[in-house]
Scaffold this motif. Structure first.
Motif, mmCIF file in Angstrom:
data_model
loop_
_atom_site.group_PDB
_atom_site.id
_atom_site.type_symbol
_atom_site.label_atom_id
_atom_site.label_comp_id
_atom_site.label_asym_id
_atom_site.label_seq_id
_atom_site.Cartn_x
_atom_site.Cartn_y
_atom_site.Cartn_z
ATOM 1 N N LYS A 117 35.945 56.945 50.500
ATOM 2 C CA LYS A 117 35.433 56.591 49.158
ATOM 3 C C LYS A 117 33.824 56.059 49.115
ATOM 4 O O LYS A 117 33.020 56.844 48.722
ATOM 5 C CB LYS A 117 36.151 55.697 48.439
ATOM 6 C CG LYS A 117 35.632 54.944 47.211
ATOM 7 C CD LYS A 117 36.233 53.617 46.764
ATOM 8 C CE LYS A 117 35.802 52.496 47.480
ATOM 9 N NZ LYS A 117 36.584 50.925 47.252
ATOM 10 N N MET A 138 48.511 47.075 51.814
ATOM 11 C CA MET A 138 48.684 48.026 50.539
ATOM 12 C C MET A 138 47.371 48.188 49.896
ATOM 13 O O MET A 138 46.626 47.220 49.977
ATOM 14 C CB MET A 138 49.425 47.139 49.494
ATOM 15 C CG MET A 138 50.987 47.688 49.512
ATOM 16 S SD MET A 138 51.987 46.653 48.513
ATOM 17 C CE MET A 138 53.224 45.698 49.254
ATOM 18 N N GLU A 159 45.595 30.251 40.337
ATOM 19 C CA GLU A 159 44.723 30.864 41.167
ATOM 20 C C GLU A 159 43.652 29.722 42.098
ATOM 21 O O GLU A 159 43.146 28.938 41.483
ATOM 22 C CB GLU A 159 43.760 31.978 40.619
ATOM 23 C CG GLU A 159 42.670 32.382 41.081
ATOM 24 C CD GLU A 159 42.802 33.015 42.705
ATOM 25 O OE1 GLU A 159 43.710 34.139 42.570
ATOM 26 O OE2 GLU A 159 41.949 32.808 43.633
ATOM 27 N N THR A 205 50.041 42.337 48.540
ATOM 28 C CA THR A 205 49.594 42.519 50.047
ATOM 29 C C THR A 205 50.149 41.240 50.623
ATOM 30 O O THR A 205 49.941 41.017 52.174
ATOM 31 C CB THR A 205 47.942 42.601 50.297
ATOM 32 O OG1 THR A 205 47.246 41.457 49.710
ATOM 33 C CG2 THR A 205 47.631 43.868 50.124
HETATM 34 C C1 LIG Z 1 36.409 47.093 51.451
HETATM 35 C C2 LIG Z 1 37.580 47.261 50.538
HETATM 36 C C3 LIG Z 1 37.398 48.217 49.521
HETATM 37 C C4 LIG Z 1 38.777 48.601 48.903
HETATM 38 N N1 LIG Z 1 38.839 49.810 48.361
HETATM 39 C C5 LIG Z 1 39.992 50.101 47.674
HETATM 40 C C6 LIG Z 1 40.387 51.104 46.887
HETATM 41 O O1 LIG Z 1 39.107 52.048 46.710
HETATM 42 N N2 LIG Z 1 41.332 51.713 46.171
HETATM 43 C C7 LIG Z 1 42.304 50.851 46.540
HETATM 44 O O2 LIG Z 1 43.337 51.301 46.112
HETATM 45 N N3 LIG Z 1 42.492 49.754 47.254
HETATM 46 C C8 LIG Z 1 41.268 49.316 47.882
HETATM 47 N N4 LIG Z 1 41.220 48.208 48.558
HETATM 48 C C9 LIG Z 1 42.503 47.646 48.829
HETATM 49 C C10 LIG Z 1 42.438 46.222 47.602
HETATM 50 O O3 LIG Z 1 41.546 45.400 47.673
HETATM 51 C C11 LIG Z 1 43.960 45.581 47.774
HETATM 52 O O4 LIG Z 1 45.059 46.707 47.730
HETATM 53 C C12 LIG Z 1 44.110 44.762 46.747
HETATM 54 O O5 LIG Z 1 43.034 43.740 46.513
HETATM 55 C C13 LIG Z 1 45.485 43.736 46.897
HETATM 56 O O6 LIG Z 1 45.731 43.001 45.927
HETATM 57 P P1 LIG Z 1 46.464 41.380 46.313
HETATM 58 O O7 LIG Z 1 46.493 40.982 44.605
HETATM 59 O O8 LIG Z 1 47.691 41.757 46.843
HETATM 60 O O9 LIG Z 1 45.667 40.701 47.005
HETATM 61 P P2 LIG Z 1 44.056 39.783 46.933
HETATM 62 O O10 LIG Z 1 43.038 40.989 46.199
HETATM 63 O O11 LIG Z 1 43.718 39.334 47.964
HETATM 64 O O12 LIG Z 1 44.538 38.719 45.737
HETATM 65 C C14 LIG Z 1 45.112 37.705 46.150
HETATM 66 C C15 LIG Z 1 44.617 36.443 45.235
HETATM 67 O O13 LIG Z 1 45.623 35.003 45.396
HETATM 68 C C16 LIG Z 1 44.676 34.151 45.538
HETATM 69 N N5 LIG Z 1 45.228 33.146 46.639
HETATM 70 C C17 LIG Z 1 45.507 33.241 47.786
HETATM 71 N N6 LIG Z 1 46.143 32.279 48.398
HETATM 72 C C18 LIG Z 1 46.325 31.367 47.226
HETATM 73 C C19 LIG Z 1 47.024 30.257 46.969
HETATM 74 N N7 LIG Z 1 47.420 29.549 48.121
HETATM 75 N N8 LIG Z 1 47.136 29.350 46.038
HETATM 76 C C20 LIG Z 1 46.522 30.236 44.810
HETATM 77 N N9 LIG Z 1 45.841 31.173 44.995
HETATM 78 C C21 LIG Z 1 45.827 32.132 46.063
HETATM 79 C C22 LIG Z 1 43.289 34.643 46.308
HETATM 80 O O14 LIG Z 1 42.162 33.849 45.912
HETATM 81 C C23 LIG Z 1 43.258 36.208 45.293
HETATM 82 O O15 LIG Z 1 42.381 35.874 44.149
HETATM 83 C C24 LIG Z 1 39.877 47.946 49.375
HETATM 84 C C25 LIG Z 1 39.779 46.651 50.072
HETATM 85 C C26 LIG Z 1 38.704 46.678 50.834
HETATM 86 C C27 LIG Z 1 38.622 45.488 51.681
#
Ligand SMILES: Cc1cc2nc3c(=O)[nH]c(=O)nc-3n(C[C@H](O)[C@H](O)[C@H](O)COP(=O)(O)OP(=O)(O)OC[C@H]3O[C@@H](n4cnc5c(N)ncnc54)[C@H](O)[C@@H]3O)c2cc1C
Ligand code: SF4
Ligand code: SF4
Lengths: 433, 643
Positions: free
Chosen positions: A274, A406, A38, A401
């Motif tokens: 929400k 997603m 991370e 994502t």
């Molecule tokens: C305002 C807001 C409210 C939301 N509310 C909801 C909700 O109520 N319910 C719901 O289902 N969804 C909600 N979502 C959506 C939810 O946030 C996403 O679906 C979810 O966070 C996606 O997870 P992820 O792991 O794909 O991405 P992320 O959460 O973006 O995680 C990616 C991780 O990878 C790390 N990373 C990136 N690049 C690198 C690299 N090169 N090397 C190492 N690490 C790296 C990042 O630092 C991060 O920790 C909301 C989103 C927003 C913006």
């Protein structure tokens, strides 16, 4: 499992958001040795920053932290935070060589007890990125209460080298001589879970974000509503007043060719609904209006959630917001095209939330050769209808994502899908490392 | 009696502490009999608190632990794992729910909420004081899986599991595999047809030794529990032997059949015989006789000697460790007269329209011998119902309709498209299709929630009328050659699977997962997972993702030869049992039997600990482990005394 320079892993998981965490757990529970990398100081990604999550309104921290805790103590998982991937190369014999850089934290992780005395001692105050700049933090700081690992770190860009924290630390774990370390590791498969970026509303100057303090993004509102919130109450940042007439501007930076993002972000309708529900609970006297083009409440339980919001009195207005201007007292005037009446209408609000959309994080392109992206810069899915998690590179799978917008339930399912394919891939490549 | 109890009261970051004075709760229970430590914590489930608990338990040799926090559904497992890590038996842990049971429902009365929280925590302490250490039951697992439904989700799950070395029985109720995608010519975001996708999956399945595929196969009974299920499957014969490979003769035999019935493959818009094929690339590639419509006239047997009307149904008994359910969906069937369905001749469903496009010759689309030019689509039929029960959005249909309409012009350039929507939901990248359709001259209308569009048929003309949102309720109308009802998804009909497996359904009638984010593919029946659209509307990619997630979970049940299962089961005191047989009647899981001594005995691995047998026993000979009478009575005492 501590890192200790270990070189060989079955799987490298890049990104410690919910998708990366879920992938790592699935792999590790099936006896694969996993390295989870991370780049941030803490695991949890966007999800750990959220308040409650739709459509069940579970508290986000209550879902994320136990999963993180499981990852943190799993004997098959090694975690590196604050670590960048420099380069991943596919080697001929179906394994991957990765060069990684663990950045100096200037704190010895294993000795830090998280007592926060360094924080108290540090004289420097800068905007807190984990509270989306709503409040300040010190240069010596713990990201937030439920960070994992919950240890301090020194922000060298802002540190004045006064040494106050070093003196305050009871375990002497602060170490200004620490340097970045580079390692080379080998893994049989890679899962990319690098997540998404949020649209930067400064790109739409008509929305006044940056100029008017009471125009905020939805993630800032998440922080205002979250259990680990900065003010312990929902206040507008401009003057600390309790807002009583809040507007949401949907599709901010999505479905908008003028900012180069034609697609729908898939989550913002729902998170706005929400937040509106949560605001009705937190501020019973407040009016909440949602300006939308279409409401996209398509998932399991989502339409019912939308109906529930209407029942609670959230005001839904079909209209496209043209611009936002500020009046003397920090209030805002919102100009929108009312789709019903076909004319432009002005409305006063005292807090405006921009429901910013999801943009691709196209970093992987720079990290690994052969990475292809789609026309929106998300990962290319080579065999969408057969193996949706397969990237353009054999042996590199996609979770969350990385491949498109997603929500959390979909990110979790896609992580399961990627993990299953990765295990299968590792099984068929019978190389012994 | 436990005398070194640790109690942790959680703020839940405000979820609890905003309404319950947690410090007051702590003070009230700290002096309780047997309590050694009482603490409050911001997030009991956070890693730092978990570590603290482990340390407390070890340093103080705690012999019982209570956490007062959210619902046990969420985190009972989490905290049981914590005490285990500290070396304590996990049945010396008791969970108190002061969020769902206290802070959330009583947010209007803080003093009352705090008092109720105190009582609940004290009751939990009373229970933990009497708690006994018990060990989980170990069961041998059968390293095989039953996958129900050979649609895209079931097939993908079967393939993945087989690649892990697991034996898979894949059963499909219909005579042909592929589920719904076999019926779709056009899929969105890919140029691959449904048929091509099915043939890829089929090829992989039949070439795989670990998968046994059965078509015409229906689950009729299932006994046992996680690790060891025995499933009884009825195999309906095809009446056409697999050795029948001469296509010409078979064609003649089919043509000789005098029966004509609506063809379900084309959703009833064409007819088929009682002996039939689905389509040229059907799988398996063997015709079948539909005995419900066959008159046994024997005409086909006269032509082809590979046809045998006397084939008998067979039964299979399959022993498996886990079951993965992927029974998919049905398109919603509109009611008689719903937007003119079945009343006006040129009103059809999206499924029917897709089949019509697929089998019609290019360049001349016709419906009942009349040329089709103007197509009107009415969205959300059977979904987002204002009056009906289907409140949910079916998720796939906006995109599927626009995609079908767009691609139809490749084959039928003359078609004009009019979309009567309730707000288009082409979420994510699918938005591009909506954009493309708008650019290519498709016309979109949107109706008010309380004012749906109407279909009328007068003077041989069918028109759709709408009070459109974009024109402030002005009535607009379009004359249509064909009206397509965009029907949503409902769970597969005539399905006794949920009764046989005792799977609960949600308000939307789809199967319910335990928790959307924590355990998204598991059901309340241990060892049974769900995948694809039987859980709720999903498109192909989403179905595959859920199928593989279910597969990996299922594999965790059968990947090892031993499995630990919950020991919270009923237990008979043989001396007290007079064998009246009441308990066996009360048990919904057939877990109780009469043993050689002539008294009741519980089959521990089948018992789910539901407690149904307890109240019916006249001699009080049955107790539920961890919920014994004295434990429950001690809790009631505390709760009643406080009043
Ligand atoms: C305002 C807001 C409210 C939301 N509310 C909801 C909700 O109520 N319910 C719901 O289902 N969804 C909600 N979502 C959506 C939810 O946030 C996403 O679906 C979810 O966070 C996606 O997870 P992820 O792991 O794909 O991405 P992320 O959460 O973006 O995680 C990616 C991780 O990878 C790390 N990373 C990136 N690049 C690198 C690299 N090169 N090397 C190492 N690490 C790296 C990042 O630092 C991060 O920790 C909301 C989103 C927003 C913006
Ligand atoms: S989810 Fe809703 S707010 Fe977000 S881009 Fe799509 S339509 Fe706009
Ligand atoms: S996807 Fe579109 S057509 Fe289908 S129910 Fe939802 S809104 Fe209606």
């Amino acid at each position: 499992m501590p890192f200790a320079g270990k070189k060989l892993y079955d799987a490298l998981v890049v990104g410690g958001g919910i998708a990366g965490i879920e992938s790592a757990l699935n792999l590790a529970n099936n006896n694969l040795k996993v390295l989870l990398v991370e780049k941030d100081l803490t695991l949890g990604g966007k999800m750990i920053m959220l308040s409650k999550v739709f459509p069940t309104l579970d508290c986000s921290a209550c879902i994320t932290t136990p999963k993180i805790s499981e990852v943190a103590r799993h004997p098959n998982i090694t975690i590196l935070t604050n670590t960048n991937i420099l380069q991943i190369e596919k080697q001929d014999k179906n394994y991957f060589k990765a060069r990684i850089k663990e950045k100096a934290r200037y704190v010895n992780i294993s000795d830090c007890t998280g007592c926060q005395l360094c924080e108290e001692a540090c004289p420097v105050v800068v905007p807190d990125q984990y509270q989306y700049d709503l409040v300040g933090r010190k240069a010596a700081y713990i990201p937030f209460n439920i960070a994992s690992p919950r240890v301090a770190s020194i922000d060298m860009d802002n540190c004045v080298l006064c040494g106050a924290c070093e003196k305050a630390c009871p375990t002497g774990c602060i170490d200004f001589t620490q340097e970045d370390k580079e390692y080379e590791i080998i893994a049989k498969t890679v899962i990319m879970a690098t997540g998404f970026n949020l649209f930067d509303p400064l790109k739409i100057p008509r929305f006044s974000y940056g100029n008017s303090k009471n125009v905020i993004t939805a993630l800032q509102m998440e922080r205002l509503l979250a259990p680990t919130r900065p003010y312990n109450h929902v206040l507008r940042p401009g003057d600390g007043q309790v807002p009583c007439n809040i507007a949401y501007v949907l599709c901010a930076g999505s479905r908008d060719l003028s900012v180069g993002n034609p697609i729908c972000s898939q989550i913002c309708c729902m998170y706005s609904i929400k937040q509106a529900q949560l605001l009705m609970g937190a501020l019973p006297m407040a009016d909440v209006t949602i300006y939308y083009i279409n409401i996209r409440s398509f998932g399991k339980g989502f339409e019912e959630f939308y109906e529930q919001a209407k029942g609670m009195g959230v005001n839904f207005v079909k209209g496209k917001v043209g611009k936002i201007t500020e009046t003397d007292n920090g209030n805002l005037i919102l100009w929108y095209e009312d789709i019903n009446q076909g004319k432009v209408i002005e409305k006063k609000h005292d807090l405006v939330v921009l429901s910013v959309g999801v943009l691709a994080n196209d970093e992987p392109k720079k990290l690994i050769q052969g990475w292809e992206k789609d026309e929106y810069s998300f990962a290319h899915q080579k065999d969408l209808f057969y193996t949706p998690s397969l990237s353009s590179i054999e042996g590199v799978f996609l979770a969350g994502t990385t491949s498109g917008p997603m929500d959390i339930p979909d990110s979790i399912l896609s992580a399961g899908s990627a993990a299953m394919e990765a295990i299968r891939y590792v099984k068929q490549t019978s190389i012994d490392l | 009696m436990k005398q070194r109890i640790g109690v942790y009261i959680c703020h839940c970051g405000g979820n609890i502490s905003d309404y319950v004075d947690v410090e007051k709760v702590r003070e009230a229970v700290a002096q309780n009999d047997g309590v050694l430590i009482a603490k409050t914590t911001m997030f009991a489930c956070a890693d730092s608190n978990q570590k603290g608990m482990v340390q407390d338990i070890k340093e103080n040799q705690l012999d019982g632990v209570v956490v007062a926090s959210c619902s046990p559904k969420l985190h009972e497992i989490t905290f049981k794992a914590v005490v285990e890590r500290a070396g304590l038996n996990k049945y010396n842990y008791v969970h108190a729910n002061i969020r769902e049971q206290v802070s959330w429902p009583h947010s209007d009365n803080k003093a009352g909420a705090t008092q109720k929280a105190i009582q609940i925590v004290k009751a939990a302490i009373a229970k933990v004081r009497l708690s006994e250490a018990i060990e989980p039951l170990e069961v041998d697992t059968t390293q095989a899986v039953l996958v129900i439904g050979a649609g895209v989700a079931g097939m993908k799950a079967a393939i993945s599991l087989s690649k892990m070395g697991t034996k898979v029985y894949l059963i499909e109720r219909e005579p042909f595999i592929g589920g719904r995608i076999a019926q779709w010519d056009v899929l969105c975001l890919t140029n691959e047809t449904g048929k091509e996708l099915v043939s890829r999956l089929y090829t992989e399945i039949v070439s795989n030794k670990n998968i046994a595929l059965y078509t015409g196969a229906q689950l009729v009974d299932c006994k046992g529990s996680i690790g060891n299920f025995t499933a009884k499957v009825k195999l309906s014969p095809r009446y056409v032997k697999e050795t029948c490979i001469d296509k010409e003769i078979l064609k003649k035999a089919i043509n000789a059949c005098p029966v004509e019935v609506p063809d379900e493959f084309n959703f009833g818009i064409t007819k088929r015989r009682a002996i039939y094929h689905n389509f040229p690339a059907e799988y398996p590639q063997t015709a079948v006789i539909d005995m419900n419509s066959c008159t046994r006239c024997g005409k086909c047997t006269e032509i082809c000697d590979k046809i045998d009307l006397n084939m008998k149904e067979e039964f299979l008994e399959l022993k498996v460790g886990s079951i993965l359910v992927a029974t998919g969906f049905d398109p919603y069937t509109p009611n008689e007269g719903e937007f003119g369905y079945n009343v006006i001749d040129n009103v059809i469903t999206l499924s029917q329209f897709k089949r019509l496009l697929a089998f019609s010759e290019p360049g001349k689309l016709q419906w009942h011998d009349k040329p089709v030019k103007n197509v009107a689509y009415i969205y959300c039929v059977g979904s987002r119902q204002v009056d009906g029960n289907n409140k949910y959005c079916s998720r796939y249909c906006c995109t599927a309709t626009i995609n079908t309409a767009l691609k139809s012009n490749d084959k039928f350039p003359e078609l004009n498209h009019f979309h009567f929507t309730r707000g288009i939901r082409t979420y994510g990248k699918q938005e591009q299709l909506y954009h493309n359709a708008s650019k290519s001259g498709h016309v979109f209308f949107q109706s008010y929630e309380d004012d749906p569009c109407r279909v009328e048929h007068k003077n041989n003309k069918t028109t759709v009328k709408i009070n459109d949102i974009l024109t402030n309720r002005k009535e607009l109308e379009v004359e249509a050659d064909i009206v397509v009802l965009v029907t949503g998804m409902v769970p597969r009909s005539n399905n006794n699977i949920s009764d046989i497996l005792k799977l609960p359904r949600g308000r939307d009638n789809f199967f319910n997962e335990i928790h959307m984010k924590l355990r998204p593919v598991e059901t309340v029946i241990d060892g049974i997972t769900i995948a694809g659209a039987c859980q709720g509307p999903k498109n192909v990619v989403e179905s595959i993702n859920s199928a593989l997630s279910a597969a990996i979970k299922t594999y965790s049940f059968v990947g090892k030869d031993k499995l630990m299962v919950k020991p919270e089961v009923a237990e008979v005191t043989p001396d007290l049992c007079k064998w009246c047989d009441e308990c066996t009647k009360a048990c919904p899981f057939d877990a109780i039997f009469k043993n050689e001594q002539g008294v009741a005995q519980v089959n521990e691995t089948v018992c789910k600990g539901c407690g149904m047998c307890l109240p019916v026993c006249p001699t009080n000979a049955i107790q539920l482990k961890t919920f014994s009478d004295i434990e429950i009575a001690s809790m009631i005492d505390v709760l009643a005394n406080e009043l």
